[in-house]
Write an enzyme that holds these catalytic residues in place. Structure first.
Site, short mmCIF file in Angstrom:
data_model
loop_
_atom_site.label_atom_id
_atom_site.label_comp_id
_atom_site.label_asym_id
_atom_site.label_seq_id
_atom_site.Cartn_x
_atom_site.Cartn_y
_atom_site.Cartn_z
N ASN A 211 0.85 -1.20 0.00
CA ASN A 211 0.00 0.00 0.00
C ASN A 211 0.88 1.24 0.00
O ASN A 211 2.10 1.15 -0.05
CB ASN A 211 -0.95 -0.02 1.21
CG ASN A 211 -0.17 -0.09 2.51
OD1 ASN A 211 0.55 0.83 2.85
ND2 ASN A 211 -0.29 -1.21 3.21
N ASP A 280 -4.44 -6.63 4.76
CA ASP A 280 -5.54 -7.42 5.31
C ASP A 280 -5.51 -8.84 4.73
O ASP A 280 -6.01 -9.77 5.34
CB ASP A 280 -6.88 -6.75 5.00
CG ASP A 280 -7.05 -5.48 5.82
OD1 ASP A 280 -6.64 -5.48 7.00
OD2 ASP A 280 -7.54 -4.47 5.28
N LYS A 290 9.09 -16.72 -10.71
CA LYS A 290 8.39 -15.58 -11.29
C LYS A 290 7.23 -16.08 -12.16
O LYS A 290 7.44 -16.95 -13.01
CB LYS A 290 9.36 -14.76 -12.13
CG LYS A 290 8.73 -13.53 -12.72
CD LYS A 290 9.72 -12.74 -13.56
CE LYS A 290 8.99 -11.63 -14.28
NZ LYS A 290 9.83 -11.00 -15.30
N LYS A 338 -13.86 0.42 15.15
CA LYS A 338 -12.53 -0.18 15.38
C LYS A 338 -12.15 -0.08 16.85
O LYS A 338 -11.55 -1.00 17.40
CB LYS A 338 -11.48 0.49 14.49
CG LYS A 338 -11.55 -0.06 13.07
CD LYS A 338 -10.57 0.52 12.09
CE LYS A 338 -10.82 -0.13 10.73
NZ LYS A 338 -10.35 0.61 9.60
N LYS A 342 -11.72 -3.72 18.21
CA LYS A 342 -10.34 -4.15 18.47
C LYS A 342 -9.92 -3.80 19.91
O LYS A 342 -8.75 -3.91 20.26
CB LYS A 342 -9.39 -3.51 17.45
CG LYS A 342 -9.77 -3.87 15.99
CD LYS A 342 -8.66 -3.56 15.03
CE LYS A 342 -9.11 -3.79 13.58
NZ LYS A 342 -8.00 -3.92 12.65
#
Ligand code: PMT
Length: 399
Positions: A211, A280, A290, A338, A342
């Site tokens: 990311n 995630d 590859k 959250k 969590k």
């Protein structure tokens, strides 16, 4: 207090003598560090006489082989022993070195090893002061939380009139006293475990899923915690940043490695901050070779990775747990979910995607979401400044 006065090579270098005198009169112990350029304008003996202390002029002493060795590490000792670093006058050159982490003389090396408050009093020609390169460097340095004492307007040594004159000594001394007053030690005794940056989940030996996290927010948290006296354990995904001096760093690649590193150090932590942008999902079966363009299978099967934050929040604990929420919409709603889901003590919610995204930028704007239902907005500011707001809340949570 013990102050390093860095003097760099500009016509205003002679004014640093008056500054040193005023600081000594205020009861401070002053160690002067001069650059080569500064020595062209004023002699070290002047500062030695005013401060009663040895003046440092060189990174490497050539007096003896032993002296060379001790001088080579002296900047670390000087960094540890002093409460504040003041540079006056600060030339465009030293601002650029500090902003970009160049370390080719004692002062620039000392700067990288120093994690206390920094006060910079620039002085230069007005055109140089308004040049985009200098403006950008100044913005970077302000972003690190350093105090900049703006140069004054007036007649400059080059014959022009404009902004660039070293600020009056009284103003610089006031900025120093102010920075010393604000110097916070409220995290002394705390061990803060911070995760930062992205994770990379391999697809094959050359490709991965990741990311946009640059690590800037997490590294800013590490800097702020160190500046306030904490011990910092930094578990970092792959980023292009220099970790702050004195942070104990463990580099990881995947979410699984990050989880292992976090749990290996958990017993030491009094506060855990999960700033990393953890994947995630990961490819179910990364290919050992590859994957060829001609491969018939174009579908990537993904499986969930461990949710480290959820695992940390599960069950009794003896540390403060702070999670982040990176959202493109419904910031507060998702952050509250959250916080509950969590089992965190606080969620730092920030917006990602589009204009003003928290990813990769120098600044951030966050909502601190607390268990008592309170939400505290922190306006857009450099990430280092936002980090201090986050720690202000963490300190309150610990009381
Ligand atoms: O690195 P920068 O470029 O400076 O950008 C900063 C940032 C945007 C990455 C940072 O401010 C931020 O928001 N970090 C959290 C990113 C994220 O993964 O958010 P999330 O809403 O997907 O996850 C919520 C929380 O669960 C986070 O604390 C995350 O670390 C944690 N998590 C998520 C997945 C997972 N497998 N394990 C986790 O622990």
């Amino acid at each position: 207090m013990r102050i390093v006065l860095g003097v760099t090579g500009g016509i205003a270098a002679y004014k640093a003598a008056e500054l040193a005198r005023q600081l000594v009169r205020n009861g401070h112990e002053i160690t002067v560090v001069m650059t080569k350029g500064a020595e062209e304008f004023i002699r070290p003996l002047t500062f030695a006489s005013l401060t009663g202390r040895k003046v440092i002029t060189d990174l490497f002493s050539s007096a003896s082989p032993d002296a060379t060795l001790s001088s080579a590490v002296e900047h670390i000792g000087v960094a540890r022993e002093h409460d504040l670093l003041l540079v006056a006058p600060a030339t465009a050159d030293v601002l650029a070195k500090f902003a970009h982490g160049l370390a080719d003389d004692f002062l620039s090396t000392l700067y990288l090893a120093f994690d206390g408050p920094v006060v910079l009093a620039p002085a230069m020609n007005d055109r140089m002061w308004s040049h985009a390169a200098v403006r950008e460097n100044v913005a970077v340095l302000r972003g690190r939380g350093h105090a900049l004492v703006e140069p004054g307007d007036g007649y400059l040594a080059c014959g022009t009139v404009g902004p660039g004159r070293l600020a009056e000594s009284e103003k610089i001394v006031a900025a120093v006293e102010d920075a010393l007053r604000k110097r916070r030690t409220d995290l002394v005794g705390q061990t803060i475990l911070i995760t930062a940056g992205p994770t990379r989940e391999p697809v094959d030996p050359v490709r991965y899923i990741s990311n946009r996290s640059s690590g800037k927010m997490g590294y800013a948290l590490a800097e702020a915690a160190l500046a306030r006296g904490a011990r910092v354990l930094l578990v970092s995904g792959p980023v292009n940043l220099q970790p702050p001096a004195r942070a104990e760093v463990e580099q990881v690649q995947t979410a699984a490695e990050m989880r292992d590193a976090v749990f290996a150090h958990l017993f030491e932590a009094t506060v855990v901050i999960k700033c990393a942008a953890v994947a995630d999902f990961r490819p179910a079966t990364p290919s050992a070779q590859k994957i060829k363009k001609t491969s018939a299978d174009r579908t990537l099967e993904l499986v969930p990775v461990p949710d480290i934050l959820a695992e940390l929040g599960d069950g009794p604990r003896n540390f403060i747990l702070v999670g982040f929420a990176a959202e493109t919409e419904n910031l507060l709603d998702y952050a509250r979910r959250k916080l509950e889901g969590k089992n965190c003590d606080m969620i730092v919610a920030n917006r990602v995607g589009g204009d003003g995204s928290a990813f990769e930028s120098e600044s951030n704007e966050v909502l601190l979401v607390l268990r008592n239902g309170e939400t505290i907005p922190v306006d857009r500011a450099p990430k280092r400044v936002v980090a201090d707001h986050i720690f202000d809340q963490i300190v309150k949570l610990g009381k």
